[in-house]
Write a protein that holds these residues in place. Structure first.
Motif, PDB file in Angstrom:
ATOM      1  N   ILE A  12      58.596-110.139 -22.450  1.00 10.26           N
ATOM      2  CA  ILE A  12      58.693-111.134 -21.383  1.00 10.26           C
ATOM      3  C   ILE A  12      58.810-112.531 -21.971  1.00 10.26           C
ATOM      4  CG2 ILE A  12      57.388-112.238 -19.527  1.00 10.26           C
ATOM      5  CD1 ILE A  12      56.372-109.427 -18.790  1.00 10.26           C
ATOM      6  N   GLN A  13      58.003-112.824 -22.984  1.00  9.36           N
ATOM      7  CA  GLN A  13      58.093-114.141 -23.630  1.00  9.36           C
ATOM      8  C   GLN A  13      59.480-114.357 -24.227  1.00  9.36           C
ATOM      9  OE1 GLN A  13      55.703-114.704 -27.096  1.00  9.36           O
ATOM     10  NE2 GLN A  13      56.243-116.868 -27.312  1.00  9.36           N
ATOM     11  N   LEU A  14      59.984-113.344 -24.935  1.00 10.94           N
ATOM     12  CA  LEU A  14      61.314-113.456 -25.538  1.00 10.94           C
ATOM     13  C   LEU A  14      62.377-113.716 -24.480  1.00 10.94           C
ATOM     14  CD1 LEU A  14      61.645-110.695 -28.296  1.00 10.94           C
ATOM     15  CD2 LEU A  14      62.019-113.160 -28.570  1.00 10.94           C
ATOM     16  N   GLY A  15      62.296-112.976 -23.384  1.00 15.28           N
ATOM     17  CA  GLY A  15      63.285-113.147 -22.315  1.00 15.28           C
ATOM     18  C   GLY A  15      63.279-114.553 -21.748  1.00 15.28           C
ATOM     19  N   ILE A  16      62.078-115.091 -21.515  1.00 12.14           N
ATOM     20  CA  ILE A  16      61.954-116.448 -20.981  1.00 12.14           C
ATOM     21  C   ILE A  16      62.549-117.463 -21.951  1.00 12.14           C
ATOM     22  CG2 ILE A  16      60.303-118.260 -20.362  1.00 12.14           C
ATOM     23  CD1 ILE A  16      58.458-115.977 -19.359  1.00 12.14           C
ATOM     24  N   GLU A  17      62.189-117.326 -23.237  1.00  9.95           N
ATOM     25  CA  GLU A  17      62.667-118.274 -24.254  1.00  9.95           C
ATOM     26  C   GLU A  17      64.172-118.166 -24.457  1.00  9.95           C
ATOM     27  OE1 GLU A  17      60.835-120.544 -25.412  1.00  9.95           O
ATOM     28  OE2 GLU A  17      58.808-119.866 -25.919  1.00  9.95           O
ATOM     29  N   SER A  44      70.900-109.578 -18.668  1.00 15.25           N
ATOM     30  CA  SER A  44      69.996-110.024 -17.604  1.00 15.25           C
ATOM     31  C   SER A  44      68.652-109.318 -17.708  1.00 15.25           C
ATOM     32  CB  SER A  44      70.620-109.758 -16.233  1.00 15.25           C
ATOM     33  OG  SER A  44      71.774-110.561 -16.052  1.00 15.25           O
ATOM     34  N   LYS A  45      68.670-108.034 -18.072  1.00 18.25           N
ATOM     35  CA  LYS A  45      67.422-107.289 -18.238  1.00 18.25           C
ATOM     36  C   LYS A  45      66.622-107.810 -19.437  1.00 18.25           C
ATOM     37  CE  LYS A  45      68.931-102.971 -16.084  1.00 18.25           C
ATOM     38  NZ  LYS A  45      69.202-101.523 -16.305  1.00 18.25           N
ATOM     39  N   ILE A  46      67.325-108.182 -20.499  1.00 18.82           N
ATOM     40  CA  ILE A  46      66.646-108.750 -21.669  1.00 18.82           C
ATOM     41  C   ILE A  46      65.937-110.042 -21.277  1.00 18.82           C
ATOM     42  CG2 ILE A  46      67.026-109.894 -23.900  1.00 18.82           C
ATOM     43  CD1 ILE A  46      69.250-107.826 -24.426  1.00 18.82           C
ATOM     44  N   GLU A  47      66.641-110.899 -20.547  1.00 18.37           N
ATOM     45  CA  GLU A  47      66.046-112.174 -20.139  1.00 18.37           C
ATOM     46  C   GLU A  47      64.931-111.971 -19.114  1.00 18.37           C
ATOM     47  OE1 GLU A  47      69.107-114.860 -18.869  1.00 18.37           O
ATOM     48  OE2 GLU A  47      69.847-115.177 -20.915  1.00 18.37           O
ATOM     49  N   GLY A  48      64.973-110.873 -18.380  1.00 19.84           N
ATOM     50  CA  GLY A  48      63.922-110.575 -17.412  1.00 19.84           C
ATOM     51  C   GLY A  48      62.722-109.880 -18.022  1.00 19.84           C
ATOM     52  N   GLY A  49      62.835-109.518 -19.311  1.00 19.27           N
ATOM     53  CA  GLY A  49      61.717-108.893 -20.001  1.00 19.27           C
ATOM     54  C   GLY A  49      61.593-107.401 -19.782  1.00 19.27           C
ATOM     55  N   SER A  50      62.550-106.784 -19.074  1.00 19.73           N
ATOM     56  CA  SER A  50      62.462-105.351 -18.807  1.00 19.73           C
ATOM     57  C   SER A  50      63.255-104.518 -19.809  1.00 19.73           C
ATOM     58  CB  SER A  50      62.972-105.045 -17.390  1.00 19.73           C
ATOM     59  OG  SER A  50      64.333-105.432 -17.244  1.00 19.73           O
ATOM     60  N   GLN A 101      51.680-120.737 -27.517  1.00 22.87           N
ATOM     61  CA  GLN A 101      53.131-120.722 -27.317  1.00 22.87           C
ATOM     62  C   GLN A 101      53.515-119.643 -26.306  1.00 22.87           C
ATOM     63  OE1 GLN A 101      55.709-121.444 -30.755  1.00 22.87           O
ATOM     64  NE2 GLN A 101      53.899-121.410 -32.046  1.00 22.87           N
ATOM     65  N   ARG A 102      52.829-118.508 -26.340  1.00 18.57           N
ATOM     66  CA  ARG A 102      53.105-117.451 -25.384  1.00 18.57           C
ATOM     67  C   ARG A 102      52.729-117.898 -23.971  1.00 18.57           C
ATOM     68  NH1 ARG A 102      53.778-113.792 -28.412  1.00 18.57           N
ATOM     69  NH2 ARG A 102      51.758-113.814 -29.420  1.00 18.57           N
ATOM     70  N   PHE A 103      51.578-118.564 -23.860  1.00 15.76           N
ATOM     71  CA  PHE A 103      51.131-119.044 -22.553  1.00 15.76           C
ATOM     72  C   PHE A 103      52.115-120.068 -21.983  1.00 15.76           C
ATOM     73  CE2 PHE A 103      48.793-122.294 -20.091  1.00 15.76           C
ATOM     74  CZ  PHE A 103      48.463-121.512 -18.998  1.00 15.76           C
ATOM     75  N   LEU A 104      52.615-120.977 -22.821  1.00 16.25           N
ATOM     76  CA  LEU A 104      53.570-121.980 -22.358  1.00 16.25           C
ATOM     77  C   LEU A 104      54.809-121.318 -21.760  1.00 16.25           C
ATOM     78  CD1 LEU A 104      53.493-124.693 -25.185  1.00 16.25           C
ATOM     79  CD2 LEU A 104      52.419-124.784 -22.930  1.00 16.25           C
ATOM     80  N   ALA A 105      55.279-120.249 -22.412  1.00 14.91           N
ATOM     81  CA  ALA A 105      56.465-119.558 -21.903  1.00 14.91           C
ATOM     82  C   ALA A 105      56.175-118.928 -20.542  1.00 14.91           C
ATOM     83  CB  ALA A 105      56.915-118.485 -22.897  1.00 14.91           C
ATOM     84  N   LEU A 106      55.032-118.265 -20.432  1.00  7.43           N
ATOM     85  CA  LEU A 106      54.690-117.609 -19.173  1.00  7.43           C
ATOM     86  C   LEU A 106      54.460-118.628 -18.071  1.00  7.43           C
ATOM     87  CD1 LEU A 106      52.243-114.884 -20.514  1.00  7.43           C
ATOM     88  CD2 LEU A 106      54.621-114.580 -19.825  1.00  7.43           C
ATOM     89  N   GLU A 107      53.758-119.705 -18.390  1.00  4.16           N
ATOM     90  CA  GLU A 107      53.481-120.733 -17.388  1.00  4.16           C
ATOM     91  C   GLU A 107      54.765-121.370 -16.880  1.00  4.16           C
ATOM     92  OE1 GLU A 107      50.070-124.055 -17.256  1.00  4.16           O
ATOM     93  OE2 GLU A 107      51.743-124.611 -18.572  1.00  4.16           O
ATOM     94  N   SER A 108      55.720-121.573 -17.778  1.00  6.22           N
ATOM     95  CA  SER A 108      56.972-122.233 -17.384  1.00  6.22           C
ATOM     96  C   SER A 108      57.790-121.384 -16.421  1.00  6.22           C
ATOM     97  CB  SER A 108      57.812-122.559 -18.629  1.00  6.22           C
ATOM     98  OG  SER A 108      58.338-121.371 -19.210  1.00  6.22           O
ATOM     99  N   ALA A 109      57.580-120.053 -16.444  1.00 10.81           N
ATOM    100  CA  ALA A 109      58.350-119.159 -15.586  1.00 10.81           C
ATOM    101  C   ALA A 109      57.548-118.676 -14.384  1.00 10.81           C
ATOM    102  CB  ALA A 109      58.834-117.955 -16.396  1.00 10.81           C
ATOM    103  N   ALA A 110      56.302-119.094 -14.279  1.00 11.11           N
ATOM    104  CA  ALA A 110      55.451-118.622 -13.186  1.00 11.11           C
ATOM    105  C   ALA A 110      55.938-119.159 -11.849  1.00 11.11           C
ATOM    106  CB  ALA A 110      54.008-119.046 -13.424  1.00 11.11           C
ATOM    107  N   THR A 111      55.923-118.306 -10.839  1.00 15.43           N
ATOM    108  CA  THR A 111      56.297-118.730  -9.495  1.00 15.43           C
ATOM    109  C   THR A 111      55.076-119.129  -8.674  1.00 15.43           C
ATOM    110  OG1 THR A 111      56.370-116.373  -8.948  1.00 15.43           O
ATOM    111  CG2 THR A 111      58.467-117.472  -9.340  1.00 15.43           C
TER     112      THR A 111
END
Length: 286
Positions: A12-17, A44-50, A101-111
């Motif tokens: 998920i982090q990789l996909g967001i970044e 699209s699946k890679i960027e979505g983390g799936s 760094q992982r948290f920053l990625a997740l926070e930036s994509a949080a809805t």
């Protein structure tokens, strides 16, 4: 307690970044897919983390996007970790320094973000001077340049509060201790509390204060975040301490923390009364 990051979280982090870097490079998912020799849906699946992605493919994408050398090295390392076949875990423990760094990625994509803070006004709501004071208090011997880098990182996190971010709602419960505890000096606190009042007027931000005199309130001994990422279909609890961070994403665990936050919100003052208390505390710093 496990110390190796969970592969799902790393994907998920990789996909967001990777998505962020692609957009910054003004490239389409079709162009990125051509680099990997695959179809656009896979990208699209890679960027979505799936969808998993091989480290060599990550390196190709990073080169195509013109990512800085330091970021290429870091994300290639994340890809290497994600490629390892670790046994599934109920929770995931991250050690310093990668956890942030992982948290920053997740926070930036949080809805949707919900959180409870005990002692300090949360970073998303901090002014620059308040942030600087908290960092200096924690690391008084730190090089001033490092302090400023950390301050700017904290300020950049607040980009999620801008209109073009994924964030739809931010619900915050602050212990009364967080607004009464003096950080820096009265001038810093007055500006910080004024900033809270301004943010509390937004329709997508709710700030509630849990007062000292709330009757029969439950006792929660640590702060926590609830993060929901709609695109990645991820709901996670984020717990932080001085040594790193822990993520919980089992449905029953997330539900228990969500119910706990519901109870804290119910015990807290309503939004309007919370603003009145913040204004009262602010006035004491004049």
């Amino acid at each position: 307690m496990p110390t190796s990051p969970d592969p799902r979280m790393l994907r998920i982090q990789l996909g967001i970044e990777l998505r962020r870097l692609r957009e910054e490079a003004d490239r389409s998912t079709f162009e990125a897919a051509d680099v990997l020799g695959c179809k656009q849906p896979k990208m699209s699946k890679i960027e979505g983390g799936s969808q998993s992605v091989q480290p060599d493919d990550v390196r190709k994408l990073l080169e195509f996007y013109g990512a800085p050398a330091k970021q290429r090295k870091y994300l290639a390392g994340v890809a290497e970790q994600a490629a390892k076949r670790n046994r599934p875990k109920k929770y995931h423990r991250d050690a310093v320094p990668d956890w942030f760094q992982r948290f920053l990625a997740l926070e930036s994509a949080a809805t949707d973000v919900r959180l409870y803070e005990m002692e300090t006004i949360t970073g998303l709501l901090q002014t620059e001077d308040y942030a600087r004071s908290t960092i200096q208090a924690w690391e008084p011997a730190a090089d001033p340049r490092l302090v400023e880098q950390q301050v700017q990182t904290r300020m950049q996190r607040q980009a999620v509060l801008r209109s073009k971010s994924a964030l739809r709602s931010l619900d915050v419960v602050l212990s009364e201790a967080a607004i009464r505890r003096v950080q820096g000096d009265s001038e810093i606190m007055q500006a910080q509390l004024a900033h809270l009042l301004e943010l509390s007027e937004r329709t997508d931000v709710e700030i509630r204060i849990l007062p000292f005199d709330a009757p029969n309130r439950i006792t929660v001994l640590s702060s926590f975040f609830l993060l929901h990422l709609a695109t990645q279909k991820l709901s996670a609890v984020y717990l932080e301490d001085v040594l790193g961070a822990t993520y919980l994403w089992e449905p029953d665990e997330y539900t228990r923390y969500s119910m706990t936050l519901d109870r804290l919100q119910a015990a807290a003052l309503p939004a309007k009364e919370s603003r009145t208390l913040i204004a009262k505390v602010k006035a004491a710093h004049v």
